[in-house]
Design an enzyme around this catalytic site. Sequence first.
Site, PDB file in Angstrom:
ATOM      1  CG  ASP A  63      -1.969   1.013   1.211  1.00 23.67           C
ATOM      2  OD1 ASP A  63      -2.501   1.346   0.223  1.00 23.67           O
ATOM      3  OD2 ASP A  63      -2.046   1.687   2.382  1.00 23.67           O
ATOM      4  CG  ASP A  85      -1.710   7.623   0.910  1.00 21.21           C
ATOM      5  OD1 ASP A  85      -0.831   8.463   0.893  1.00 21.21           O
ATOM      6  OD2 ASP A  85      -2.694   7.653   0.142  1.00 21.21           O
TER       7      ASP A  85
END
Length: 259
Positions: free
Chosen positions: A13, A15
């Site tokens: 991922d 963020d």
Amino acid sequence: MAERKPIESWLTDMDGVLMHEGIPVPGADSFIKRLKESGRPFLVLTNNSMYTPRDLHARLSRIGLNVPTENIWTSALATAQFLDDQRPRGTAYVIGEAGLTTALHDIGYVLSDADPDYVVLGETRTYSFEALTRAIRLINDGARFIATNPDETGPSAEGALPATGSVAALITKATGQHPYFVGKPNPLMMRAGLNAIGAHSETSAMIGDRMDTDVRAGMEAGLETFLVLTGLTRPDEIERYPYRPSSVVDSIADLVDRI
């Protein structure tokens, strides 16, 4: 639990893992550098559908993270691929930004509000009453309802912002129709990403900061999962979930030597 095969491919991922509130997480640059030097397939994923891979490449580069555009996978790209598989060269009424409209244009979709095959909802900072009204009426008239991701809020410097999941709930309340969410935690997004880089689930890992999206999506797609504590999920929250990550680490820096 059966012993897993060595990790050959990595999905992470963005963020909360590589960056937090616009600042790179310590060790993120070393992790990306090691991945590129190793030649192992990898993808940086985001449920945010606003930006194209080129946009995200530029945003990451500005904070010192050099991720090639071909190694960025968004919910907009996954949504476009899903629609191309389901109904090639169809039509869609889109609420979203360039990341989503560009992805749909690239697969040959026509964007139209005249009897479209789909209403596709994504992220935007300018949700308009007129656009939502049009979407509701098109769905009531038979258009199929697709949403890029179920995230209910998004971050900003001023606090939480309503995101795709919240707006989808509004449309569902008005139409009685629930959308098909393509992004995490739907494992479809993970499997499509793995296919894009020629990777296999049994030799791949997913790194995320959220139990409800990243870890769940990785687990359901058959990947080894790593939860980092630099994002949304706090250590005391992990036990609340009926599933667990394969490993919990403080940050991405703890995984550099695993590559």
